[in-house]
Design a protein around this motif. Structure first.
Motif, PDB file in Angstrom:
ATOM      1  N   PRO A   1       0.808  -1.225   0.000  1.00  0.00           N
ATOM      2  CA  PRO A   1       0.000   0.000   0.000  1.00  0.00           C
ATOM      3  C   PRO A   1       0.843   1.278   0.000  1.00  0.00           C
ATOM      4  O   PRO A   1       0.309   2.356  -0.252  1.00  0.00           O
ATOM      5  N   ASP A   2       2.138   1.168   0.238  1.00  0.00           N
ATOM      6  CA  ASP A   2       3.028   2.321   0.106  1.00  0.00           C
ATOM      7  C   ASP A   2       3.286   2.669  -1.354  1.00  0.00           C
ATOM      8  O   ASP A   2       3.534   3.823  -1.690  1.00  0.00           O
ATOM      9  N   SER A   3       3.255   1.651  -2.221  1.00  0.00           N
ATOM     10  CA  SER A   3       3.623   1.869  -3.630  1.00  0.00           C
ATOM     11  C   SER A   3       2.449   1.692  -4.583  1.00  0.00           C
ATOM     12  O   SER A   3       2.625   1.793  -5.802  1.00  0.00           O
ATOM     13  N   CYS A   4       1.265   1.430  -4.043  1.00  0.00           N
ATOM     14  CA  CYS A   4       0.052   1.256  -4.858  1.00  0.00           C
ATOM     15  C   CYS A   4      -1.058   2.164  -4.335  1.00  0.00           C
ATOM     16  O   CYS A   4      -1.080   2.497  -3.150  1.00  0.00           O
ATOM     17  N   ARG A   5      -1.975   2.521  -5.207  1.00  0.00           N
ATOM     18  CA  ARG A   5      -3.246   3.070  -4.748  1.00  0.00           C
ATOM     19  C   ARG A   5      -4.263   1.942  -4.820  1.00  0.00           C
ATOM     20  O   ARG A   5      -4.480   1.363  -5.890  1.00  0.00           O
ATOM     21  N   LEU A   6      -4.884   1.663  -3.691  1.00  0.00           N
ATOM     22  CA  LEU A   6      -5.837   0.567  -3.566  1.00  0.00           C
ATOM     23  C   LEU A   6      -7.134   1.108  -2.989  1.00  0.00           C
ATOM     24  O   LEU A   6      -7.142   1.662  -1.883  1.00  0.00           O
ATOM     25  N   TRP A   7      -8.218   0.967  -3.724  1.00  0.00           N
ATOM     26  CA  TRP A   7      -9.524   1.446  -3.273  1.00  0.00           C
ATOM     27  C   TRP A   7     -10.484   0.271  -3.144  1.00  0.00           C
ATOM     28  O   TRP A   7     -10.449  -0.667  -3.949  1.00  0.00           O
ATOM     29  N   ASP A   8     -11.347   0.359  -2.141  1.00  0.00           N
ATOM     30  CA  ASP A   8     -12.408  -0.639  -2.030  1.00  0.00           C
ATOM     31  C   ASP A   8     -13.259  -0.594  -3.294  1.00  0.00           C
ATOM     32  O   ASP A   8     -13.629   0.478  -3.779  1.00  0.00           O
ATOM     33  N   LEU A   9     -13.551  -1.775  -3.833  1.00  0.00           N
ATOM     34  CA  LEU A   9     -14.229  -1.877  -5.123  1.00  0.00           C
ATOM     35  C   LEU A   9     -15.635  -1.292  -5.082  1.00  0.00           C
ATOM     36  O   LEU A   9     -16.127  -0.748  -6.085  1.00  0.00           O
ATOM     37  N   GLU A  10     -16.298  -1.362  -3.933  1.00  0.00           N
ATOM     38  CA  GLU A  10     -17.683  -0.898  -3.832  1.00  0.00           C
ATOM     39  C   GLU A  10     -17.776   0.557  -3.374  1.00  0.00           C
ATOM     40  O   GLU A  10     -18.566   1.336  -3.913  1.00  0.00           O
ATOM     41  N   THR A  11     -16.967   0.932  -2.388  1.00  0.00           N
ATOM     42  CA  THR A  11     -17.106   2.257  -1.761  1.00  0.00           C
ATOM     43  C   THR A  11     -16.055   3.271  -2.198  1.00  0.00           C
ATOM     44  O   THR A  11     -16.187   4.461  -1.905  1.00  0.00           O
ATOM     45  N   ASN A  12     -14.983   2.800  -2.859  1.00  0.00           N
ATOM     46  CA  ASN A  12     -13.819   3.643  -3.208  1.00  0.00           C
ATOM     47  C   ASN A  12     -13.065   4.140  -1.976  1.00  0.00           C
ATOM     48  O   ASN A  12     -12.273   5.088  -2.073  1.00  0.00           O
ATOM     49  N   GLU A  13     -13.295   3.506  -0.825  1.00  0.00           N
ATOM     50  CA  GLU A  13     -12.519   3.868   0.360  1.00  0.00           C
ATOM     51  C   GLU A  13     -11.037   3.600   0.090  1.00  0.00           C
ATOM     52  O   GLU A  13     -10.672   2.555  -0.442  1.00  0.00           O
ATOM     53  N   LYS A  14     -10.191   4.527   0.477  1.00  0.00           N
ATOM     54  CA  LYS A  14      -8.752   4.396   0.240  1.00  0.00           C
ATOM     55  C   LYS A  14      -8.131   3.475   1.281  1.00  0.00           C
ATOM     56  O   LYS A  14      -8.348   3.647   2.491  1.00  0.00           O
ATOM     57  N   LEU A  15      -7.333   2.521   0.785  1.00  0.00           N
ATOM     58  CA  LEU A  15      -6.693   1.535   1.649  1.00  0.00           C
ATOM     59  C   LEU A  15      -5.172   1.582   1.477  1.00  0.00           C
ATOM     60  O   LEU A  15      -4.500   0.558   1.615  1.00  0.00           O
ATOM     61  N   ASP A  16      -4.635   2.757   1.219  1.00  0.00           N
ATOM     62  CA  ASP A  16      -3.218   2.888   0.856  1.00  0.00           C
ATOM     63  C   ASP A  16      -2.599   4.109   1.526  1.00  0.00           C
ATOM     64  O   ASP A  16      -3.201   4.719   2.418  1.00  0.00           O
ATOM     65  N   LYS A  17      -1.390   4.489   1.068  1.00  0.00           N
ATOM     66  CA  LYS A  17      -0.643   5.568   1.726  1.00  0.00           C
ATOM     67  C   LYS A  17      -1.280   6.940   1.562  1.00  0.00           C
ATOM     68  O   LYS A  17      -0.894   7.885   2.255  1.00  0.00           O
ATOM     69  N   ASP A  18      -2.256   7.086   0.689  1.00  0.00           N
ATOM     70  CA  ASP A  18      -2.968   8.351   0.614  1.00  0.00           C
ATOM     71  C   ASP A  18      -3.621   8.694   1.958  1.00  0.00           C
ATOM     72  O   ASP A  18      -3.842   9.873   2.261  1.00  0.00           O
ATOM     73  N   ARG A  19      -3.925   7.691   2.752  1.00  0.00           N
ATOM     74  CA  ARG A  19      -4.491   7.950   4.068  1.00  0.00           C
ATOM     75  C   ARG A  19      -3.480   8.710   4.937  1.00  0.00           C
ATOM     76  O   ARG A  19      -3.864   9.545   5.768  1.00  0.00           O
ATOM     77  N   PHE A  20      -2.202   8.423   4.742  1.00  0.00           N
ATOM     78  CA  PHE A  20      -1.150   9.150   5.462  1.00  0.00           C
ATOM     79  C   PHE A  20      -0.907  10.506   4.810  1.00  0.00           C
ATOM     80  O   PHE A  20      -0.833  11.531   5.498  1.00  0.00           O
TER      81      PHE A  20
END
Length: 237
Positions: A197-216
């Motif tokens: 998740p430091d080197s990828c952008r990963l979003w929940d498929l249904e909600t688009n919730e961010k599960l990656d370093k963008d949260r930081f």
């Protein structure tokens, strides 16, 4: 330089590279440090190193099983791996499946916008210069890599994108974009560094919730918790 009695070959923002047991290997240690904006923002987060290591090791094993040669030799413990000592090609390959981050900002495209095709681009691996985009003729002019190597890197990256997109889709995650590094080892180009998740952008498929370093980056909180969610889903695939 030594740390904990071991020779440090290189220390980056999120990892420490130690000399390995022989001249063709290194030991990689994942730190808990989170950084953004070329190190301007920095913080230690509980279990971040352990989570990134676990996710990257799982993805590297999956890619290896599907014909992608990587630097990973074996997992030593929760935060350390033994890896092949490759000569890193000093360009990163970035794949964009959905508009986000710097792409959205640079080209005025709303984040989350669908792209007409997959974008593959190169950036110079240089923190001091801000990892600028660089094209093929510039890369070859500087002697960083050959046209043949760049073509192979791009082909491997697009294959990796197919494999990872399919895997993440199975666990309800959208692979928005990611970056890869390659190295030269025994006359071949192999995948190096990490995929996490430091080197990828990963979003929940249904909600688009961010599960990656963008949260930081964006002060959204729950960074380790989101990384743990990614790992939990991958372990249950």
């Amino acid at each position: 330089m030594e740390k904990n009695g071991k020779e440090v070959m290189y220390e980056g923002k999120s990892k420490v590279i130690y000399a390995g047991p022989d001249e063709k290997s290194v030991v990689i240690f994942y730190k808990d440090t989170a950084t953004a904006f070329n190190g301007e923002k920095k913080e230690d987060l509980n279990d971040k190193g352990k989570l990134n290591a676990a996710i990257s090791n799982l993805l590297y094993d999956y890619l290896s099983q599907n014909g992608i040669e990587t630097h990973l030799i074996e997992v030593i413990d929760e935060t350390k791996v033994l890896a092949k000592k490759a000569e890193i090609v000093m360009v990163e390959v970035i794949v964009r499946n959905v508009a986000a981050g710097s792409f959205s900002k640079k080209y005025g495209v709303a984040e989350g916008s669908k792209l007409n095709n997959i974008v593959a681009e190169f950036s110079l691996k240089d923190d001091e210069l801000g990892d600028p985009m660089i094209n093929i003729s510039q890369i070859t002019a500087l002697g960083i890599a050959t046209k043949e190597e760049l073509k192979e890197m791009e082909e491997k990256t697009l294959r990796i994108n197919d494999l990872l997109s399919e895997l993440f889709r199975k666990v309800g995650i959208k692979l928005v974009d990611f970056k890869l590094e390659f190295g030269r080892f025994d006359g071949k180009l192999i995948l190096c560094d990490e995929i996490s998740p430091d080197s990828c952008r990963l979003w929940d498929l249904e909600t688009n919730e961010k599960l990656d370093k963008d949260r930081f980056r964006r002060n959204m909180g729950n960074v380790p918790e989101s990384y743990q969610e990614v790992l939990t889903r991958l372990l249950n695939v």
